[in-house]
Design a protein around this motif. Structure first.
Motif, short mmCIF file in Angstrom:
data_model
loop_
_atom_site.label_atom_id
_atom_site.label_comp_id
_atom_site.label_asym_id
_atom_site.label_seq_id
_atom_site.Cartn_x
_atom_site.Cartn_y
_atom_site.Cartn_z
N TYR A 230 -9.51 -21.48 61.70
CA TYR A 230 -10.80 -22.18 61.80
C TYR A 230 -11.91 -21.24 62.30
O TYR A 230 -13.06 -21.66 62.41
CB TYR A 230 -10.71 -23.36 62.78
CG TYR A 230 -9.51 -24.26 62.59
CD1 TYR A 230 -9.25 -24.86 61.36
CD2 TYR A 230 -8.67 -24.54 63.66
CE1 TYR A 230 -8.14 -25.69 61.20
CE2 TYR A 230 -7.57 -25.37 63.51
CZ TYR A 230 -7.30 -25.94 62.28
OH TYR A 230 -6.22 -26.76 62.13
N GLY A 239 -9.57 -31.67 63.71
CA GLY A 239 -10.67 -30.72 63.80
C GLY A 239 -11.58 -30.91 65.00
O GLY A 239 -12.67 -30.34 65.07
N MET A 240 -11.14 -31.68 65.96
CA MET A 240 -11.96 -31.87 67.17
C MET A 240 -11.89 -30.63 68.06
O MET A 240 -10.85 -29.98 68.16
CB MET A 240 -11.46 -33.08 67.95
CG MET A 240 -12.32 -33.43 69.14
SD MET A 240 -11.58 -34.78 70.09
CE MET A 240 -11.01 -33.89 71.51
N GLU A 241 -12.99 -30.33 68.70
CA GLU A 241 -12.97 -29.25 69.68
C GLU A 241 -12.38 -29.82 70.97
O GLU A 241 -12.91 -30.77 71.53
CB GLU A 241 -14.39 -28.74 69.91
CG GLU A 241 -14.42 -27.43 70.62
CD GLU A 241 -15.74 -26.70 70.43
OE1 GLU A 241 -16.75 -27.18 70.97
OE2 GLU A 241 -15.75 -25.66 69.74
N ILE C 75 -8.82 -31.57 57.28
CA ILE C 75 -9.18 -30.35 58.01
C ILE C 75 -8.40 -29.15 57.46
O ILE C 75 -8.90 -28.04 57.41
CB ILE C 75 -8.98 -30.53 59.55
CG1 ILE C 75 -9.54 -29.33 60.33
CG2 ILE C 75 -7.53 -30.73 59.94
CD1 ILE C 75 -11.02 -29.33 60.45
N GLU C 89 -19.09 -23.61 57.64
CA GLU C 89 -19.18 -24.49 58.79
C GLU C 89 -20.65 -24.70 59.13
O GLU C 89 -21.45 -23.77 59.04
CB GLU C 89 -18.46 -23.81 59.96
CG GLU C 89 -18.32 -24.65 61.19
CD GLU C 89 -17.69 -23.83 62.31
OE1 GLU C 89 -16.47 -23.84 62.44
OE2 GLU C 89 -18.45 -23.15 63.04
N LYS C 92 -22.65 -28.72 64.95
CA LYS C 92 -21.66 -29.56 65.59
C LYS C 92 -22.21 -30.97 65.74
O LYS C 92 -23.40 -31.16 66.02
CB LYS C 92 -21.33 -28.97 66.96
CG LYS C 92 -19.96 -29.33 67.45
CD LYS C 92 -19.66 -28.55 68.72
CE LYS C 92 -18.54 -29.22 69.47
NZ LYS C 92 -18.35 -28.61 70.79
N SER C 95 -17.98 -33.91 69.09
CA SER C 95 -16.91 -32.94 69.32
C SER C 95 -16.44 -32.30 68.02
O SER C 95 -15.46 -31.58 68.01
CB SER C 95 -15.71 -33.62 69.98
OG SER C 95 -16.05 -34.02 71.28
N TYR C 96 -17.12 -32.62 66.92
CA TYR C 96 -16.64 -32.14 65.61
C TYR C 96 -17.67 -31.26 64.93
O TYR C 96 -18.88 -31.50 65.03
CB TYR C 96 -16.32 -33.33 64.70
CG TYR C 96 -15.20 -34.19 65.22
CD1 TYR C 96 -13.89 -33.93 64.85
CD2 TYR C 96 -15.46 -35.24 66.10
CE1 TYR C 96 -12.85 -34.71 65.35
CE2 TYR C 96 -14.43 -36.01 66.61
CZ TYR C 96 -13.12 -35.75 66.23
OH TYR C 96 -12.10 -36.50 66.73
N PHE C 97 -17.19 -30.26 64.21
CA PHE C 97 -18.09 -29.43 63.42
C PHE C 97 -18.27 -30.06 62.05
O PHE C 97 -17.39 -30.77 61.56
CB PHE C 97 -17.54 -28.02 63.29
CG PHE C 97 -17.73 -27.23 64.54
CD1 PHE C 97 -18.89 -26.48 64.74
CD2 PHE C 97 -16.78 -27.29 65.55
CE1 PHE C 97 -19.07 -25.79 65.93
CE2 PHE C 97 -16.97 -26.61 66.74
CZ PHE C 97 -18.12 -25.85 66.93
#
Ligand SMILES: Cc1cc2nc3c(=O)[nH]c(=O)nc-3n(C[C@H](O)[C@H](O)[C@H](O)COP(=O)(O)OP(=O)(O)OC[C@H]3O[C@@H](n4cnc5c(N)ncnc54)[C@H](O)[C@@H]3O)c2cc1C
Ligand SMILES: Cc1cc2nc3c(=O)[nH]c(=O)nc-3n(C[C@H](O)[C@H](O)[C@H](O)COP(=O)(O)OP(=O)(O)OC[C@H]3O[C@@H](n4cnc5c(N)ncnc54)[C@H](O)[C@@H]3O)c2cc1C
Ligand code: SF4
Ligand code: SF4
Ligand code: SF4
Ligand code: SF4
Lengths: 429, 629, 111
Positions: A230, A239-241, C75, C89, C92, C95-97
């Motif tokens: 990623y 895909g969450m940070e 993903i 990408e 953001k 919490s997600y891109f």
């Protein structure tokens, strides 16, 4: 090289990880001729797959690629990758190895590494070099700094559509390639076959591989690596940070019930390293390490540990007993606090397992060197000759004789090269 | 070697400079806009191409340079990447592989000097400046030849402990002449004071005897005991050591002082000094056992508090029967061992020594060693209770975790403490006849405060760097913040010191056990063998060169020179008859440039670092119009 | 050798190769079939995914919801497409891109 050919050299190095490369370089620099055989598509071993390395936090590529390149270009070193060692016998000052060259379905002499085949191939397959977090193709260059930069086709995933063959500018693709055998005759051998990790599968207490967002430490290395799947750290389930990341130490080690009674030696340090790198990448995340003892014993390691503590990484003394799926992709970690306060459960977004270390190769049926109870190669003078095996003229270096970090592996690789040099000289060659 | 005259004539700058800029994964490109640097570099004078790669040091990266050189696109190379100490050689050898001279290369460090310390526009700006300067210099670079010197096939090992013995033996087997210098009358070093050793319980004296035998019987090894190095000069491949050997009687070492003595060869009867001509030096000077301060865990205040080496020695002399250990006639019904004494000290928690030092490192061997001692006691004297007070148990290596398991099975009681909450040792006052009492807040049982009465306390004292300050100043050796000798790089050059031809073996570098010390020693030996086995060496040609036409023989340079013998005045035959001229001895020249600064006529200059090249660098640095800010 | 002969030889070689390929296909029948089935699903998934992405940028959970695909699968595809330069990408969102298609003919990837 052709079918049935015999290659002679002073020293054969089995395994092209960092230990094998260092041994080969130390021998070749003394003008001994060396052959390295590697079972993988590229040399470099585990180290080339790592992000940054403790205790200096150098980027792993920056240290490994130059050693790979100097071995690959050394006038006294010949490297064969994608090889299968069938038999290794030693007898009166000489060793003989029977090796199978596995087919890549790509002509190594013709391929220029342009990756046109890879781009054109329609089949996506999970990329083992990226922890399976993204795909590669059925034909591909294994990874960006692989040596050699030669494509390889995986016949298990290929549908023989013919695209790669058509697009290849040098006509390197060869669907009909066959394996063939060759022989290496050397005076001495260094075994540097390294280690592998146990799997999550088969460990029900850690979710058996079925709990999302529980990853192995090697997968975490990929998430942290510069060319990772990623290009940043994300939770693979969605895909969450992640905001909260936990490391589970001794996950399978120091525990007879899980088959590995010994300490895997470098997991404490790489967990601390990964925690530090994570706190750099995700400054707001909470990072915890569940551990029993922190084994930071090498030069500069304890200081590294104390720095991590000062950075705010949470060190929790406790044995993790169970890992389960929780809501919204979280992972519930149940642990017994070591201070006797009982069992507690904490939820985290991502959990990293420091799994146990096993030998990557067993000599059984191939070579008569003995292994010890821990299955790693036995050394017969562990105190004053730590690289000597049960067979004269066969030496061992690196993680092949028990888990060892890079610094210790490199040091031992030098030592094995010294013993091997003296063995060659003693044979009067 | 390049003629300085030719250097001058060849004044035109190269117009074919190639600039190669590295992303270093993201180590550089996360902070420096690498593509912007490339665009700027393309416009610098003389630059033919500017390229980027994610890892210039990787094969594909090196291939870029090789291709350009082979195709004649470039004839000078600038790489902008990490510190040159890491990869200067990598790129030089790539250039050699392309068939070009490796000295047509200059380096811009845009990682350690830029991306690791600056961010954003500033980082990019500085990177552009450094690259600009490097291209300025590169335009004036000339092909050079390395200096070839003979190397003696002879190595000197300093220190006759485990590591020194191992190193001497394998070097001699490799075909080198070896001198082993040991300052005491004994071989074996600190290990000579050990009894059986962890993890396998081997008899240490037998291990030393085996190593020592191999050394003493080897015809290629000369052992000099009671000897020390008192003078040092020369250069790699050709060092000269002044070695002083003292009298037996003047030796402060007592055979009875716990030394196992495998060596009786100390028979010199007059103090002597001799010169040892050698090619390389292996430092195996070892460690010193930590000596606790008075009052540290009751040390010195109570005679029942021993260090680990003291305990090991007393234990080895025990000859009592029964199931309770007796030391010096005293029954040891209960004893406590305390880990990490003098190791793992933390600023703000532990007290610094008189010089303001803390031993922040882990001593690596004491956990295993003390568990081994505990097992030895328990397996012979099961009724002696042992309390093990630890912070972390570090039984990391092969066979070590077994010691821990065995100790648990032997019913050693483990109690855990925090660095900031160390246990205390005091006189026992509970009325019983135990001499001491140990108090600990046990992290394994709700941090409960526990008091245990004991007859003996053993402190697992760690290792400290040996005192080699004389060698450090003589040989200009780097020392780490932990006071151990410092290698160049733990992975790239783990046994090499920054002084070429000097290597590190064993615990002189860091705490290690016997096995690791032997590996370190053999690793140092293999580097020594690679260095010397050819019989000659190639040194970098960055040395001073005199333009004989300009030299007026003032000798100012000779006075200014920092290296003994690197510059000399000779009588040269010129058209004006015999004249005094300066001459450089390349192998001795440090390349420091002290001479360049004092020459009244500008006759002396450094190859590869000439004044003109410096000027070109400065010109490029101040040429702001070249850079798009 | 005459031109004609050369041609004849060439034809013969081609014929032989065809036979060889046929044999190889037969040999690898089961793996080829497996791969073909896999590719079929992948193509379908990618088509749906790329259509949904259109010119907008979106997060993985958003795309999963819109397409009914499993978010882990989404993903995985996004990471893959990013590796092969099809997707970039973006900013953001929580919490997600977010991810966006690279504007170029996407036929290579779905072809
Ligand atoms: C997640 C993780 C992070 C780590 N981080 C660090 C770190 O930051 N710093 C550090 O010092 N250490 C770190 N380590 C440890 C490091 O990986 C090892 O020290 C190092 O890889 C050991 O090198 P090796 O050459 O002995 O073994 P390996 O790297 O395992 O190499 C062995 C090689 O031999 C090949 N091989 C095996 N069997 C055969 C055969 N039969 N024939 C031919 N070839 C064969 C293998 O394919 C492989 O290429 C980490 C380890 C892990 C798991
Ligand atoms: C309490 C304790 C217990 C231990 N237990 C174990 C164990 O159970 N198992 C194990 O494997 N290891 C153990 N060790 C570690 C072991 O002692 C070391 O690994 C080993 O002794 C290291 O050897 P060395 O040659 O590096 O250093 P040293 O033994 O220190 O030898 C250095 C030698 O160099 C000489 N020297 C120093 N300076 C000079 C100079 N300027 N000129 C000439 N000579 C010089 C010294 O006199 C000495 O003879 C223990 C260590 C300690 C402190
Ligand atoms: S033949 Fe196989 S490897 Fe080649 S492009 Fe087609 S599916 Fe991919
Ligand atoms: S096989 Fe052909 S297309 Fe594929 S990388 Fe090699 S040269 Fe390029
Ligand atoms: S190194 Fe640390 S995490 Fe790994 S097995 Fe040993 S104690 Fe456990
Ligand atoms: S080895 Fe054990 S006792 Fe010694 S300093 Fe390290 S943790 Fe402390």
């Amino acid at each position: 090289m052709t079918d049935g050919q015999t290659i002679t050299c002073d020293a054969l190095v089995v395994g092209g990880g960092i230990a094998g490369l260092q041994s080969a370089l130390d021998l070749a620099d003394q003008d001994f001729s060396v052959v390295i055989i590697e079972k993988d598509l590229s040399i470099g071993g585990k180290m080339i797959r790592l992000s940054k390395v403790f205790p200096t936090l150098d980027c792993s590529s920056c240290i490994t690629t130059p050693k790979m390149a100097s071995a690959a270009h050394h006038k006294n070193i010949t490297i064969y990758t994608w090889c299968d060692l069938k038999e290794l016998t030693s007898n009166k000052g000489s060793v003989r190895a029977r090796v199978t060259q596995k087919p890549r379905y790509v002509d190594q002499d013709k391929c220029i590494g342009c990756r046109k085949c890879e781009y054109s191939c329609p089949v996506y397959v999970p990329d083992p070099e990226q922890g399976g977090f993204c795909a590669t193709k059925a034909i591909r260059i294994p990874f960006s700094n692989a040596i050699p930069q030669t494509a390889a086709l995986d016949p298990e995933s290929c549908m023989l559509c013919g695209k790669c063959e058509k697009i290849c500018p040098t006509g390197a693709v060869d669907y009909f390639q066959k394996p063939f055998d060759f022989t290496i005759e050397a005076t001495t051998t260094i075994l540097s076959t390294g280690f592998e990790m146990t799997t999550i599968e088969g460990k029900p207490q850690y979710g058996d591989g079925k709990v999302p967002n529980v990853v192995t430490a090697l997968q975490m290395e990929r998430l942290l690596a510069p060319h990772g799947p990623y290009n940043r750290v994300l939770r693979p389930s969605d895909g969450m940070e992640p905001d909260s990341i936990a490391f589970v130490q001794c996950a399978g080690s120091r525990d007879k019930s899980m088959g590995i009674p010994y300490c895997s030696r470098f997991c404490c340090m790489y967990a601390i390293k990964q925690a530090m790198l994570l706190s750099g990448a995700l400054p707001l995340a909470d990072i915890y390490i569940y551990y029993m003892d922190i084994r930071a014993f090498g030069k500069g390691y304890e200081q590294f540990y104390q720095t991590a503590k000062a950075m705010g990484i949470g060190f929790i003394k406790g044995k993790v007993g169970r890992i389960e799926e929780a809501e919204n992709g979280s992972v519930a970690v149940r642990f017994e606090a070591q201070d006797g306060t009982g069992v507690t459960t904490e939820n985290h977004d991502l959990v990293v397992l420091s799994l146990g270390v096993l030998p990557d190769w067993s000599p059984e049926g191939i070579c008569s060197v003995s292994t010890a109870e821990d299955h790693f190669i036995q050394t017969v003078q562990p105190s004053i000759g730590p690289t000597l095996t049960s067979r004269q003229g066969i030496f061992v270096a690196g993680a092949a004789s028990g888990p060892k970090d890079i610094v210790d592996s490199i040091s031992e690789a030098g030592a094995a090269a010294m013993e091997a040099s003296n063995y060659i000289i003693a044979q009067g060659k | 070697m390049t003629d300085p005259k030719k250097m001058k004539k060849n004044k035109e700058k190269s117009e074919k400079i190639g600039v190669y800029i590295c992303y270093c994964g993201g180590n550089i490109s996360d902070h420096v806009d690498v593509e912007k640097v490339r665009e700027a570099a393309e416009k610098f004078p003389g630059v033919a191409v500017a390229r980027t790669n994610s890892f210039m040091c990787s094969d594909p990266g090196q291939e870029l340079i090789i291709e350009d050189l082979k195709n004649g696109v470039v004839d000078r190379v600038v790489v902008a990447s990490c510190a040159p100490s890491l990869h200067e050689n990598t790129f030089r050898s790539a250039i050699t592989r392309a068939g070009a001279n490796p000295y047509i290369y200059d380096h811009a460090n845009i990682r350690e000097q830029v991306s690791w310390v600056l961010h954003g526009d500033k980082a990019t700006y500085k990177a552009e400046k450094l690259v600009a300067a490097a291209t300025g210099k590169a335009g004036l670079l000339e092909p050079l030849d390395p200096i070839r010197v003979n190397a003696r096939k002879h190595a000197t090992v300093i220190g006759g402990g485990i590591a020194g013995l191992k190193a001497a033996r394998v070097l001699a087997d490799r075909g080198l002449e070896v001198v082993l210098i040991e300052k005491t009358p004994f071989l074996g070093g600190n290990a000579a004071g050990l009894d059986t050793v962890a993890p396998l319980g081997e008899q240490c004296s037998a291990l030393i005897a085996e190593l020592a035998k191999g050394v003493l019987e080897h015809t290629a090894i000369t052992v000099l005991t009671r000897s020390e190095v008192v003078g040092f000069n020369g250069y790699v491949g050709n060092y000269n050591l002044q070695v002083k050997t003292t009298l037996s009687s003047s030796s402060a070492f007592d055979k009875a002082a716990g030394h196992v003595v495998p060596f009786e060869g100390d028979n010199a009867d007059t103090p002597t000094e001799q010169n040892v001509k050698t090619g390389a030096v292996v430092l195996a000077t070892g460690f010193r056992s930590y000596q606790p301060k008075t009052g540290e865990y009751g040390f010195d205040d109570h005679r029942e508090v021993l260090t680990l080496p003291e305990f090991i020695k007393q234990l080895s002399e025990v000859n009592c029967s029964g199931d309770i250990l007796e030391l010096n006639g005293r029954k040891i019904r209960a004893m406590a061992v305390i880990h990490c004494v003098g190791s793992r000290q933390i600023p703000g928690i532990h007290e610094e020594d008189e010089n303001g030092y803390l031993n922040e490192y882990c001593s690596r061997t004491c956990c295993s060693s003390i568990l081994h001692a505990a097992n030895t006691v328990k397996e012979q004297f099961p009724k002696t209770n042992i309390y093990d007070l630890y912070r972390d148990i570090r039984t990391y290596g092969r066979g070590q975790e077994e010691l821990y398991d065995r100790a648990a099975r032997n019913r050693v009681v483990f109690l855990r403490f925090e660095a900031g909450n160390s246990p205390t040792v005091s006189a026992n006052d509970d009325g019983s006849d135990y001499a001491l009492k140990v108090t600990i807040e046990d992290g394994l049982t709700f941090s409960e405060e526990i008091e245990v009465p004991v007859d003996l306390v053993v402190l697992a004292t760690g290792m400290e760097a040996g005192d080699v300050s004389d060698l450090v100043s003589m040989m200009k050796l780097p020392v780490g913040t932990d006071k151990f000798l410092q290698e160049v790089h733990p992975k790239l050059a783990p046994v090499e010191m920054s002084v070429s031809g000097i290597f590190l073996a064993g615990t002189a570098q860091a705490p290690m056990n016997i096995s690791e010390a032997c590996n370190g020693a053999a690793a140092a030996a293999v580097k020594t063998a690679s260095l010397l086995s050819k019989g000659y060496l190639e040194l970098d040609p960055y040395v001073a060169a005199v333009d004989q036409d300009l030299c007026r023989g003032t000798g100012a340079c000779v006075d200014a020179c920092l290296a003994d013998g690197a510059l000399e005045m000779i009588d040269a035959e010129t058209e004006n008859g015999t004249e005094k001229k300066a001459r450089v001895v390349p192998a001795l020249c440090l390349g420091c440039g002290a001479c360049v600064a004092v020459c009244p006529t500008g006759a002396i200059d450094l190859k590869g670092w000439s004044l003109k090249q410096y000027e070109a660098m400065v010109d490029m640095i101040v040429a702001d119009e070249l850079i798009d800010i | 050798m005459s031109d004609k002969n050369k041609k004849k030889n060439k034809n013969k070689a081609e014929q032989e190769r065809k036979e060889d390929m046929k044999r190889l296909r037969e040999e690898r029948k089961s793996s080829i079939q497996r791969a073909a089935t896999m590719v079929k699903t992948q193509r379908k998934d990618l088509k749906v995914l790329m259509k949904q992405m259109g010119s907008e940028s979106a997060t993985a959970p958003e795309l999963a919801q819109a397409t009914g695909m499993d978010v882990a699968q989404v993903i995985w595809y996004l990471a893959t497409l990013k590796q092969y330069g099809e997707v970039v990408e973006g900013a953001k969102n929580g919490s997600y891109f977010t991810y966006k298609l690279v504007v170029k003919e996407p036929e290579e990837a779905v072809a």
